[in-house]
Scaffold this motif. Structure first.
Motif, mmCIF file in Angstrom:
data_model
loop_
_atom_site.group_PDB
_atom_site.id
_atom_site.type_symbol
_atom_site.label_atom_id
_atom_site.label_comp_id
_atom_site.label_asym_id
_atom_site.label_seq_id
_atom_site.Cartn_x
_atom_site.Cartn_y
_atom_site.Cartn_z
ATOM 1 N N SER A 170 0.699 -1.262 0.073
ATOM 2 C CA SER A 170 0.089 -0.053 -0.008
ATOM 3 C C SER A 170 0.849 1.415 0.104
ATOM 4 C CB SER A 170 -0.826 0.031 1.020
ATOM 5 O OG SER A 170 -0.037 0.039 2.567
ATOM 6 N N ALA A 171 2.224 1.226 0.432
ATOM 7 C CA ALA A 171 2.976 2.222 0.521
ATOM 8 C C ALA A 171 4.528 1.406 0.410
ATOM 9 C CB ALA A 171 3.047 3.000 1.640
ATOM 10 N N ASP A 172 5.586 2.458 0.170
ATOM 11 C CA ASP A 172 6.780 1.880 0.355
ATOM 12 C C ASP A 172 7.158 1.459 1.697
ATOM 13 O OD1 ASP A 172 9.650 1.609 -0.063
ATOM 14 O OD2 ASP A 172 10.127 3.384 -1.127
ATOM 15 N N PRO A 173 7.473 -0.040 1.659
ATOM 16 C CA PRO A 173 7.743 -0.529 2.949
ATOM 17 C C PRO A 173 8.951 -0.070 3.603
ATOM 18 C CG PRO A 173 7.933 -2.067 1.391
ATOM 19 C CD PRO A 173 7.375 -0.920 0.504
ATOM 20 N N ASP A 183 -2.169 -9.501 -1.371
ATOM 21 C CA ASP A 183 -2.118 -10.906 -2.012
ATOM 22 C C ASP A 183 -2.442 -10.912 -3.478
ATOM 23 O OD1 ASP A 183 -0.761 -12.057 0.188
ATOM 24 O OD2 ASP A 183 -2.861 -12.156 1.107
ATOM 25 N N GLN A 184 -3.746 -10.050 -3.381
ATOM 26 C CA GLN A 184 -4.255 -10.085 -4.966
ATOM 27 C C GLN A 184 -4.817 -8.732 -5.080
ATOM 28 O OE1 GLN A 184 -7.176 -12.873 -6.504
ATOM 29 N NE2 GLN A 184 -6.353 -14.401 -4.867
ATOM 30 N N LEU A 185 -4.849 -8.271 -6.381
ATOM 31 C CA LEU A 185 -5.212 -6.728 -6.760
ATOM 32 C C LEU A 185 -5.860 -6.775 -8.421
ATOM 33 C CD1 LEU A 185 -2.278 -4.444 -5.789
ATOM 34 C CD2 LEU A 185 -4.682 -4.316 -4.913
ATOM 35 N N SER A 186 -6.818 -5.750 -8.495
ATOM 36 C CA SER A 186 -7.281 -5.795 -9.832
ATOM 37 C C SER A 186 -6.150 -4.573 -10.412
ATOM 38 C CB SER A 186 -8.479 -5.673 -10.083
ATOM 39 O OG SER A 186 -8.781 -4.167 -9.609
ATOM 40 N N PHE A 187 -6.230 -4.505 -11.824
ATOM 41 C CA PHE A 187 -5.600 -3.317 -12.543
ATOM 42 C C PHE A 187 -6.101 -1.978 -12.167
ATOM 43 C CE2 PHE A 187 -3.514 -6.997 -15.040
ATOM 44 C CZ PHE A 187 -2.249 -6.593 -14.783
ATOM 45 N N LEU A 188 -7.559 -2.200 -12.128
ATOM 46 C CA LEU A 188 -8.223 -0.823 -11.700
ATOM 47 C C LEU A 188 -7.919 -0.416 -10.445
ATOM 48 C CD1 LEU A 188 -11.706 -1.647 -13.272
ATOM 49 C CD2 LEU A 188 -10.277 0.237 -13.702
ATOM 50 N N ASP A 189 -7.539 -1.290 -9.361
ATOM 51 C CA ASP A 189 -7.053 -0.878 -8.144
ATOM 52 C C ASP A 189 -5.531 -0.239 -8.246
ATOM 53 O OD1 ASP A 189 -9.380 -1.801 -6.753
ATOM 54 O OD2 ASP A 189 -8.542 -3.901 -6.505
ATOM 55 N N VAL A 190 -4.889 -0.796 -9.110
ATOM 56 C CA VAL A 190 -3.518 -0.167 -9.182
ATOM 57 C C VAL A 190 -3.527 0.948 -9.709
ATOM 58 C CG1 VAL A 190 -1.448 -0.488 -10.603
ATOM 59 C CG2 VAL A 190 -2.502 -2.572 -9.644
ATOM 60 N N LEU A 195 -0.582 2.837 -7.244
ATOM 61 C CA LEU A 195 0.452 1.729 -6.535
ATOM 62 C C LEU A 195 1.559 1.562 -7.673
ATOM 63 C CD1 LEU A 195 -2.009 -0.811 -5.205
ATOM 64 C CD2 LEU A 195 -1.016 0.810 -3.998
ATOM 65 N N ALA A 196 2.658 1.780 -7.007
ATOM 66 C CA ALA A 196 4.018 1.693 -8.033
ATOM 67 C C ALA A 196 4.104 0.295 -8.477
ATOM 68 C CB ALA A 196 5.014 2.132 -7.140
ATOM 69 N N VAL A 197 3.401 -0.286 -9.022
ATOM 70 C CA VAL A 197 3.515 -1.756 -9.698
ATOM 71 C C VAL A 197 4.124 -1.536 -10.984
ATOM 72 C CG1 VAL A 197 2.396 -3.699 -10.493
ATOM 73 C CG2 VAL A 197 1.608 -2.520 -8.639
ATOM 74 N N MET A 198 3.557 -0.972 -12.097
ATOM 75 C CA MET A 198 3.971 -0.391 -13.264
ATOM 76 C C MET A 198 3.212 0.619 -13.729
ATOM 77 S SD MET A 198 1.857 -3.686 -15.427
ATOM 78 C CE MET A 198 3.576 -4.051 -16.183
#
Length: 241
Positions: A170-173, A183-190, A195-198
């Motif tokens: 949810s933030a930079d650990p 554990d799971q997310l949707s691309f809409l959530d990202v 979120l810094a995924v891509m």
């Protein structure tokens, strides 16, 4: 022979992952470890394509921030990915894994030009393909390259190997100890939560083409095989939850 959960995957490696603890350049021990992990996946009869970044050598955004022309800075970053691709090819072939490097910017003396049908044929022959040179266009990241190539070669999943985290938080650990791992997310959530995924272009491409993403740590040996085998590892991002 054991079988992986997926038949064809795209492995996204950041340039920083190749630098290891050096922070810059290519750490031979790290790249050899990654090559051995890829070999383990190939032995599962899984077709593997790799997209490499170039941040361990040059980051286009950093050059642009210092006043360099953005397109020029990005092209320099693309050349850095080719250097990483050639280093990874050498490490893989040392492990006995047949490998081809394909680049979006032609440089025939060192690699093949990217041709979709040829890439698919290499994969069918159980050769590892390394896609270097980004998309061949400035303003697009290697995350977007991974999403684009995955769609083009009809890969079933993108494996995003990280060198500093073991999933999506949810933030930079490293900054916020209370950051929560998903554990799971949707691309809409990202996209909605930033979120810094891509980057958003890559996330949208994955969402539109229904390509799931598994985010995990590359620093623990065997994690690539675990991800391909369907083990509960890292964070999985899908089009819909």
């Amino acid at each position: 022979m054991a079988q992986g959960r997926y038949n064809r995957v795209v492995l996204k490696l950041s340039g920083e992952a190749l630098a290891g603890n050096m922070g810059y350049g290519i750490d031979p021990s790290v790249i050899q470890s990654i090559a051995k992990q890829i070999q383990e996946v190939v032995e599962l009869d899984v077709e593997v394509a790799v997209v490499v970044g170039g941040g361990n050598i040059w980051r286009g955004m950093a050059g642009s921030a210092k006043g360099m022309d953005r397109a020029t800075a990005d092209y320099m970053g693309m050349l850095a990915t080719v250097m990483n691709g050639l280093a990874l090819q050498d490490a893989l072939e040392t492990e006995g894994v047949p490998t081809r490097v394909q680049t979006s910017i032609e440089m025939r003396q060192v690699a093949e030009p990217y041709i979709r049908r040829r890439a698919i044929r290499h994969l069918e022959k159980k050769r590892v393909i390394i896609f270097a040179g980004g998309t061949g266009n400035p303003y697009f990241s290697t995350d977007t390259t991974a999403a684009l190539r995955a769609a083009e070669i009809e890969a079933e999943v993108i494996l995003m190997a990280k060198n500093n985290v073991d999933g999506v938080y949810s933030a930079d650990p490293s900054v916020d100890p209370s950051a929560r791992k998903y554990d799971q997310l949707s691309f809409l959530d990202v996209l909605k939560e930033g979120l810094a995924v891509m980057d958003s272009t890559a996330s949208s491409l994955c969402m539109d083409n229904d390509i799931p993403l598994i985010v995990f740590s590359i620093m623990e040996e065997g994690n690539i095989k675990r991800a391909v085998s369907g083990d509960d590892i890292g964070t999985i991002v899908r089009g819909n939850q």
